[in-house]
Each structure stands twice: as C-alpha cells, then as structure tokens.
Design a protein around this motif. Structure first.
Motif, PDB file in Angstrom:
ATOM      1  N   SER B 157     -16.761   0.902 -32.886  1.00 35.51           N
ATOM      2  CA  SER B 157     -15.811   0.700 -33.526  1.00 35.51           C
ATOM      3  C   SER B 157     -16.319  -0.057 -35.224  1.00 35.51           C
ATOM      4  CB  SER B 157     -14.838  -0.428 -33.142  1.00 35.51           C
ATOM      5  OG  SER B 157     -16.370  -1.927 -33.278  1.00 35.51           O
ATOM      6  N   GLY B 158     -15.412   0.378 -35.652  1.00 38.90           N
ATOM      7  CA  GLY B 158     -16.000  -0.171 -37.287  1.00 38.90           C
ATOM      8  C   GLY B 158     -15.922   1.137 -38.443  1.00 38.90           C
ATOM      9  N   VAL B 159     -15.318   2.474 -37.745  1.00 41.78           N
ATOM     10  CA  VAL B 159     -15.146   3.321 -38.256  1.00 41.78           C
ATOM     11  C   VAL B 159     -14.320   3.146 -39.429  1.00 41.78           C
ATOM     12  CG1 VAL B 159     -13.256   4.771 -37.349  1.00 41.78           C
ATOM     13  CG2 VAL B 159     -14.993   5.869 -38.289  1.00 41.78           C
ATOM     14  N   SER B 160     -12.587   2.092 -39.250  1.00 38.62           N
ATOM     15  CA  SER B 160     -12.282   1.654 -40.778  1.00 38.62           C
ATOM     16  C   SER B 160     -12.608   1.429 -41.605  1.00 38.62           C
ATOM     17  CB  SER B 160     -11.205   0.848 -39.436  1.00 38.62           C
ATOM     18  OG  SER B 160     -11.510  -0.338 -38.827  1.00 38.62           O
ATOM     19  N   TYR B 161     -13.803   0.455 -41.142  1.00 32.81           N
ATOM     20  CA  TYR B 161     -14.398  -0.458 -42.203  1.00 32.81           C
ATOM     21  C   TYR B 161     -15.262   1.314 -42.883  1.00 32.81           C
ATOM     22  CZ  TYR B 161     -13.084  -4.272 -40.020  1.00 32.81           C
ATOM     23  OH  TYR B 161     -12.702  -5.723 -39.254  1.00 32.81           O
ATOM     24  N   VAL B 162     -15.379   1.813 -42.731  1.00 36.43           N
ATOM     25  CA  VAL B 162     -16.148   2.381 -43.231  1.00 36.43           C
ATOM     26  C   VAL B 162     -15.592   3.486 -44.395  1.00 36.43           C
ATOM     27  CG1 VAL B 162     -17.396   4.916 -43.256  1.00 36.43           C
ATOM     28  CG2 VAL B 162     -17.645   3.379 -41.255  1.00 36.43           C
ATOM     29  N   ILE B 163     -14.446   3.700 -43.951  1.00 42.29           N
ATOM     30  CA  ILE B 163     -13.199   4.352 -44.697  1.00 42.29           C
ATOM     31  C   ILE B 163     -12.705   3.190 -46.097  1.00 42.29           C
ATOM     32  CG2 ILE B 163     -11.013   5.629 -45.037  1.00 42.29           C
ATOM     33  CD1 ILE B 163     -11.756   6.504 -42.388  1.00 42.29           C
ATOM     34  N   LYS B 164     -12.027   2.201 -45.394  1.00 40.93           N
ATOM     35  CA  LYS B 164     -12.157   1.018 -45.963  1.00 40.93           C
ATOM     36  C   LYS B 164     -12.845   0.835 -47.562  1.00 40.93           C
ATOM     37  CE  LYS B 164      -7.754  -0.578 -45.586  1.00 40.93           C
ATOM     38  NZ  LYS B 164      -6.730  -0.168 -46.512  1.00 40.93           N
ATOM     39  N   ASN B 165     -14.647   0.257 -46.669  1.00 43.41           N
ATOM     40  CA  ASN B 165     -14.905   0.220 -48.192  1.00 43.41           C
ATOM     41  C   ASN B 165     -15.428   0.876 -49.022  1.00 43.41           C
ATOM     42  OD1 ASN B 165     -15.796  -1.892 -46.236  1.00 43.41           O
ATOM     43  ND2 ASN B 165     -17.797  -1.910 -45.312  1.00 43.41           N
ATOM     44  N   ARG B 166     -14.811   2.922 -48.226  1.00 42.66           N
ATOM     45  CA  ARG B 166     -15.125   3.504 -49.583  1.00 42.66           C
ATOM     46  C   ARG B 166     -13.869   3.192 -50.187  1.00 42.66           C
ATOM     47  NH1 ARG B 166     -17.636   7.721 -49.761  1.00 42.66           N
ATOM     48  NH2 ARG B 166     -19.304   7.207 -48.592  1.00 42.66           N
ATOM     49  N   LEU B 167     -13.309   2.321 -50.212  1.00 40.56           N
ATOM     50  CA  LEU B 167     -11.558   2.953 -50.842  1.00 40.56           C
ATOM     51  C   LEU B 167     -11.508   1.563 -51.749  1.00 40.56           C
ATOM     52  CD1 LEU B 167      -9.239   4.555 -50.540  1.00 40.56           C
ATOM     53  CD2 LEU B 167      -7.912   1.741 -49.465  1.00 40.56           C
ATOM     54  N   VAL B 168     -11.961   0.521 -51.582  1.00 43.17           N
ATOM     55  CA  VAL B 168     -12.474  -0.228 -52.559  1.00 43.17           C
ATOM     56  C   VAL B 168     -14.165   0.090 -53.370  1.00 43.17           C
ATOM     57  CG1 VAL B 168     -13.305  -2.772 -52.095  1.00 43.17           C
ATOM     58  CG2 VAL B 168     -11.468  -2.085 -50.109  1.00 43.17           C
ATOM     59  N   MET B 169     -14.742   1.180 -52.996  1.00 42.74           N
ATOM     60  CA  MET B 169     -15.388   0.981 -53.757  1.00 42.74           C
ATOM     61  C   MET B 169     -14.946   1.538 -55.028  1.00 42.74           C
ATOM     62  SD  MET B 169     -18.368  -0.877 -54.033  1.00 42.74           S
ATOM     63  CE  MET B 169     -19.740  -0.165 -53.972  1.00 42.74           C
ATOM     64  N   THR B 170     -14.723   2.944 -54.558  1.00 42.84           N
ATOM     65  CA  THR B 170     -13.603   3.742 -55.345  1.00 42.84           C
ATOM     66  C   THR B 170     -12.157   2.651 -55.977  1.00 42.84           C
ATOM     67  OG1 THR B 170     -11.853   4.348 -53.605  1.00 42.84           O
ATOM     68  CG2 THR B 170     -13.493   5.950 -54.076  1.00 42.84           C
ATOM     69  N   ARG B 171     -12.069   1.998 -55.966  1.00 44.22           N
ATOM     70  CA  ARG B 171     -10.974   1.113 -56.960  1.00 44.22           C
ATOM     71  C   ARG B 171     -11.829   0.057 -57.844  1.00 44.22           C
ATOM     72  NH1 ARG B 171      -6.635  -1.936 -52.955  1.00 44.22           N
ATOM     73  NH2 ARG B 171      -6.402   0.081 -52.071  1.00 44.22           N
TER      74      ARG B 171
END
Lengths: 316, 469
Positions: B157-171
């Motif tokens: 597990s953990g891949v959702s955080y990879v994508i969510k972390n990036r989403l947060v950083m792009t915001r």
C-alpha cells in the motif's frame, strides 16, 4: 449497482434528512418559546415527544430543562438520534460511498462531520441558539445543493431520493401529529392567537410558511395547514410531494433492475399511501381523526421501508 | 539530499534554489494547509489497536525528495529486474520447484515459510502474473547507494499517498513543479487497470474488474476507495461476492454480475474461508476453487508472500542470477539467517548491533533495533530467537539517509528544519509488460533519531520528484 451500495445510499440520505429535520424542529421550538406569551413548565418537553426521544432522555435526566434538552437533542452521542449521531451515521455510510459520490459532496459531509466532533454547549453561547441552527440549516441546504448540482441522475440518485423522501414524509406526519395532540394549551384556545402562532411555527419548521401564504394568504387555519402539508402536490416538503417523488424514483429503480413493478402497485403500502394522499381532503381527514390518519401514514412508511429493503437492499 | 562533502546531490541544486527562495517563510503554513486538506478530504488511515474508527492523517512534509534522471534510470532497470525474478520465483515455487531442486534456495526454507500457501499449488494465473503490484522498499546506505531493504509483493500500500501528495504539492507550489520538469505520477491507476484487464481469463473482451477491500476499518481503506474511484471499478467487500458454477459474481440490485478480475487488498489468510481461516468474515467462500478452474483471476496471486519473506530475501540476488542470468542491479542489505547455527552465533554475540525482523511480518511490526533496544528487550528477543530461530533474520543497522524536514516552528512563524531519516517505496506493475511509477512513497521518521518510518508508528511522508532530465 451493488446491493450494499444501494443500502448505504438509502441510509446516508435518510440520516441527513433526519438530522436536518431535527435542526429545524429545535430551531422552531426555540422561536415558539421566545414568542410565547404564557411560559409553560416544561416548554422543551414537546420536542422529546415529537421525536420519540422521551424515554431515553428520562434515563439520563429528570427535568427537561432547555440546556439539557438541547444538548441531548443536538450533541449527545449516547442518543442515537441526536443531530450529531445522525450526521455521524450519514458520514459512516458516505465513507463507504466515497468512490460513488462527487468529491464536493464527500468533502462537505466530511467537513460537517469533523465540525460536529467539536460541538459542545459552548457553541450555543458563542453563536446563540438561533445562530447555531441557522448556520446548520444552511449547511444542509448546501449539501442538498451540492447533491443536486454534482450527482448524475441515475439509479444511485434514485436510491438517495427514496431514502430522503421516505424520511421526510414520515417526519411531516410526526410534525403534524405533535401539534395536534401535544402542544395544545387548552381546549378553548383552539383557533385563538396561541394556536395560530403554533401552527405558523409548524409551517415554519417545514420551511412552508411563505409558500403557504402564497397559496392561502395570511390566514392560518388548521384545515388549510393540514391540506398544505399533507396534500399539496407542488411543495417539496408536503407528504404528497414526497410520495410522488418516491414513487417516481422507485419506478425507475424497478425498471433498471428489470423487476416487475411491485413497490408502486395499487395494493402495496406505497400505492395505498399515494392513493390516500391524492384522493383525500383535509376536511375529511380531520373529521375522521387526524391522529389516526397520521398513525396509519407512519405505519405505511415503515412498511414501504421494509419492502424496499427486502427487494433491493438485503444481501441474501 | 546532500553527499558526504555537504554538497547538494545531483538534481537538488535547482530545486533547493527555487524552493528555498520562494517558500522558506511559508513552509509551516504549507504544511498546515496540507494537513487540513488531507483531514477534510478524509485522506486518513486507521491504526490497529486504537479504538475503532480512529482516523489519523499521514503527516505530510512539504520539502520534496528529489531523484535525478540518471539515478532513476538505473533504479528503474533494477526494480524491473528484481520484480521479474520474484515473479518467476513464485511461479516456480507453486509449479515445478526447479530452484529448490537445483539447491539454489533451500527447500525447507519454503516449506516452513509462514507465507507458503499449499492451496495455491497448481493455480495458473493468466500470463503467469503472480505479482501484479510490487512495492520495493529502498534506502540509501552510508555510501549514498540505493539498496533494497525489503520487498512487498502481497498487498503493498501507499501509492494513493504518492498521488495525493503530488496533488497537494501542485496546489501549493504549482509554478515550481512546472519549472522543474517533475515527472507525472497520475497515470498509475490507468496503468494498474490495464495490467488487471490483461489478466482476464480468455473470452472477456471487456472484463469486469473489482477491488476487494476488508472495509472502512482497514488501515488502507482510503487507498482502496481512491484506487477504485480512479480506475472506475466497483469497490467490493467479501459479502458483496459469491462463487457459483466455477465463476465469481457480485450481488447487484439487478441480480448477480460476473467478475473477471479481482484486485484484492485482503491478506491470503482471510481471502477464502473454505481453504484458509474458516472464521474469516471478510473473504469469499470458494474463491480458490474458482481461480483453480480459471473462472476468474486475482491480483496479487495467492501465496506471493513466499517471495517477500525476510529469510528468502537473502537469496534474492541468487534468484536474479538463476532466472534471468543477470547480475543484480540494486544490491541488498547483508542478511543473517538465524536458522543457520553459524550465522546465529555471530548475531547473538552482538545482538545490540543488529536489527532483528520476524520473517513473515510486514508493516514494521515486531522489528527490534539493537542499538536502541533496552536490555530487557534484547533479552526477550534473544529468547524468542532461540525458541524459533527460523522465524527471524538479522541485518546490520542501515543508517538511513536523512533529509531536511520541518520539525516545528520558531517564534515568529518561520519553520524549523532538521534532518530526519527517510526511506523510499517505488511501485512496479507487472502486466504483459512491466511499468514503473516514476516516483514513489518517501516516508520520513518524524521523531528525532528514529529509524522507523511506518505510518502506524509515527512516520510521515514527502512528495518524491523524479526529474525528467
């Protein structure tokens, strides 16, 4: 669609509607008290009677004082029907639906839920009772608006509609029943100023006062209030409207599921309730006994709920 | 982030300049906003042992970890090589057992492995895809080289955080991400879906895929929701499924609907009460029989845990040589098998200098770090090893690399930044061709000096930027 998902949708919608109805009730009761000329010994007791919370309340408290009733009714996690408990239950269902809901709707439900975690009597002191419930009602309007604006009109939406409308129809009948039997001050007060003010409050708790006036003018009369809240075909919180919507949604669900239409069949609970709401007048209902009519309505709502459960929500 | 001489590693100088110049004063604000975003959106995990429903956010540190294009290219080749070998190993163990017969891996190591699943013997998944999703934990050692710390080939597990972390950083820092040329991570769900569809038993041109979750109280439930939503597949619980006439179905409002591929996020033990734990309420009775009959496929396959067993880990370089005829590209950490009397003697002599891990566990549970363990813990560990030597391995303490991390804020609001230990979990998908997510989960041990990065034990995470050039 999975049966489990249908079940979560149905209950999420019901709990949200229940929470909203309770916020409206508390708000209106508060206004009644502020405006009431003759103070009653337990002005908050009717709230417990309408919602059926009286017995549970009595296990925790003796006197139904304002602060205790408001706390019990709004915040108490040991009360499974408190507004906070309802929001929490709605959110538990929503959590299982996250992948089916729009992100906006989930965010709104979750944010509301997180706020309820911080609720205590202090919010009444900070925002005032009026301010608190007013804000809360706006939150529910926002939820309704977000659902309306972001969810596709499909069978999932129909399951939510069925849950919302069933809950709302049941609550309308409870609301009318409470006024007719419990809030009456004295027999000779019927038709007097206090009586009219209380009927106006009933209308207001259903957001119906302005709509009522548009149809009937300024005169508040029992028969017309009953007519409006039970039988008006166009007002979104009348029992008739709710059952019409419920039938339309249930019909689409049965179509989509490829099942023979049974929920709306003439002899079914839903068919019987719809017929009663379409073919009866307020005059007749009051003459035959409003309370009896409303009790039967509540029984039918329960039967509709079990029929939907058996046909679409149950697993095995 | 820095090499031994204190100079920024390749790729970092540009990011450092850009990031520190524009955002140094705002770090703490960014972190607070990110935490609020995660909480409001319900991007949370549950901690076992806490009261039911206790949800926590995975703390997010806004200072990104950067990997330059050259380093990544090597890692990518090494990861694909490794997962291919692990997959071949699983196929072999549940098939002919050639590697055991040839004596490259001792047969009793497999037979006694807590992760060996006899019911999986003879199940042939489409395309031989046992390990569809792998998460390989990497660390930088004292010399700055990446090496493999452990493999996760069951339900990583953990891949959702990879994508969510990036989403947060792009915001939070959109212009910086664009200017730096950071490689995208958003196509992972589409890649995963493609791999799952490729596994559909022959005959289904538009296969029905579903994601099987244990439910909302599972620690990774958010990820299950997220992936099913991103892939546009049904999120199911065991009670939504039923097996009949050698096929798998889900119970829908309109009746039963066949499922071709199940991406399961439930452990083997709970998957099918007919052959595994009979008390499991989470699984699907009869699923193993359906798989054997070829009526459906699951990812990852049953019993893949034999390949990420911590004792088997010691043999992974040999596996790569055996199956692929190649030299391992990414090294592993020196591993002592405590089942071997000689190796056990070495470890028990200096127990306080080793990390001891149970062979079958994951998630950091049961790990004892010698240098920071109390005398009592060490004595206890020694006793457990002597009672069940095959149940443990030991490794020298790997000094995880450190990375600047926000640890608080000074009066006046400026963020306080200090080094904290980090590791890295990239994700590899093995379909008809392998796909590596250009990024991964960088976990950070938020407690000073701590080496434990697991979310359940006080870890946080960072965005990981793989540079395009």
């Amino acid at each position: 669609m999975l049966r489990r998902i249908a079940d979560h949708l149905f209950w999420m919608a019901r709990y949200l509607e229940r929470a909203e109805w309770r916020a409206r009730l508390a708000d209106v009761n508060y206004h009644l008290l502020v405006e009431s000329p003759a103070p009653e010994p337990h002005p908050w007791a009717p709230l417990l009677a309408i919602t059926g919370d009286g017995e549970l309340f009595a296990q925790f408290h003796d006197e139904p004082g304002e602060a205790r009733v408001l706390d019990f009714f709004t915040f108490q996690t040991r009360n499974p029907s408190s507004i906070r408990s309802c929001i929490s239950a709605a959110r538990d269902n929503a959590r299982n639906l996250r992948h089916r809901l729009s992100s906006e709707l989930w965010l709104e439900i979750n944010t509301l839920y997180l706020e309820t975690q911080g609720w205590s009597h202090a919010v009444f002191e900070q925002q005032g009772v009026y301010g608190f419930f007013n804000e809360l009602r706006n939150r529910f309007h926002r939820l309704a608006g977000i659902s309306h604006a972001t969810l596709p009109r499909d069978i999932e939406y129909d399951f939510m509609t069925v849950g919302t409308m069933l809950e709302r129809a049941e609550n309308v009948s409870r609301l009318l029943d409470s006024k007719y039997h419990r809030l009456l001050p004295r027999l000779e007060d019927v038709g007097g100023p206090v009586d009219r003010m209380q009927w106006a409050a009933v209308l207001r708790s259903a957001s119906a006062l302005e709509a009522y006036r548009r149809v009937y003018g300024n005169q508040i009369a029992v028969q017309r209030v009953v007519e409006f809240l039970l039988f008006d075909p166009g007002f979104p919180r009348s029992a008739r409207f709710c059952i019409d919507q419920l039938q339309a949604a249930a019909g689409r669900i049965e179509d989509a599921a490829g099942r023979a239409p049974a929920i709306n069949a003439p002899g079914s609970p839903c068919g019987r309730l719809a017929a009663a709401l379409r073919n009866t007048s307020a005059h007749r209902v009051i003459a035959d006994g409003l309370h009896e009519f409303l009790m039967e309505m509540q029984d039918l709502c329960v039967e509709i709920g079990s029929m939907i459960f058996d046909r679409y929500l149950r697993f095995e | 982030m820095f090499d031994r001489l204190g100079a920024p590693r390749a790729g970092y100088s540009r990011v450092l300049a850009g990031f520190l110049a524009t955002h140094a004063a705002k770090f703490d604000e960014i972190r607070a906003r990110a935490d609020q975003m995660f909480l409001n959106e319900g991007v949370t995990f549950n901690v076992y042992g806490d009261s039911a429903g206790a949800e926590r956010i995975f703390p997010f540190d806004p200072i990104p970890r950067v990997i330059d294009a050259g380093t990544w290219a090597t890692l990518e080749r090494g990861l694909v090589q490794r997962v291919r070998a692990l997959n071949a190993f699983v196929a072999d163990v549940y098939g002919e057992g050639a590697i055991l017969k040839d004596g490259v891996v001792p047969p009793d190591l497999i037979k006694t492995s807590s992760q060996f699943r006899r019911p999986a013997v003879g199940i042939k998944p489409p395309h031989g895809a046992y390990i569809t999703v792998a998460g390989i934990d990497l660390v930088r050692d004292a010399d700055g080289e990446f090496c493999v710390l452990e493999d996760n080939v069951r339900t990583p597990s953990g891949v959702s955080y990879v994508i969510k972390n990036r989403l947060v950083m792009t915001r939070l820092v959109p212009e910086l991400i664009r200017a730096m040329g950071v490689r995208s991570v958003e196509h992972y769900p589409a890649d995963l879906l493609a791999c799952l569809c490729e596994m559909a038993p022959s005959g289904s041109s538009h296969p029905t895929v579903a994601l099987l979750t244990p439910g909302p109280y599972n620690s990774a439930f958010f990820e299950h929701v997220f992936l099913s939503q991103q892939m546009g597949v049904e999120l199911v619980e065991g009670r939504d499924l039923v097996c009949a006439d050698h096929k798998l179905y889900m119970k829908t409002v309109g009746g039963l609907r066949q499922v071709d591929v199940l991406y399961r996020r439930i452990d083997d033990d709970f998957l099918d009460p007919v052959v595994f734990r009979p008390d499991s309420m989470l699984g699907v009775p009869g699923l193993t029989a359906v798989l054997r009959a070829g009526g459906a496929a699951v990812a990852n396959g049953i019993g893949t845990g034999v390949a990420d067993d911590k004792a088997v880990y010691a043999y992974t370089p040999d596996m790569i040589r055996y199956y692929l005829g190649e030299e391992p590209i990414i090294p592993i950490v020196r591993t002592y098998l405590l089942r071997d009397p000689e190796q056990r003697k070495i470890v028990l002599r200096d127990l306080d200098k080793f990390v001891v891990k149970p062979t079958g566990a994951s998630g950091g549970y049961g790990v004892v770090i010698g240098p920071s363990a109390s005398d009592r813990e060490l004595a206890d560990t020694r006793e457990r090893i002597e009672r069940d030597p095959a149940g443990f391995i030991a490794q020298p303490v790997v000094q995880l690399s450190v990375h600047p991390t926000i640890t608080g804020h000074r009066s006046g609001g400026a963020a306080q930044i200090a080094p904290r230990h980090i590791d890295f979990r990239p994700f590899v998908l093995l379909g008809e061709r392998p796909r590596v997510l250009a990024g991964g989960l960088t976990r950070v041990a938020l407690r000073e000096g701590s080496l434990i990065v697991n979310s359940s034990q006080g870890g946080g995470s960072k965005d990981t930027w793989v540079m395009a050039s």
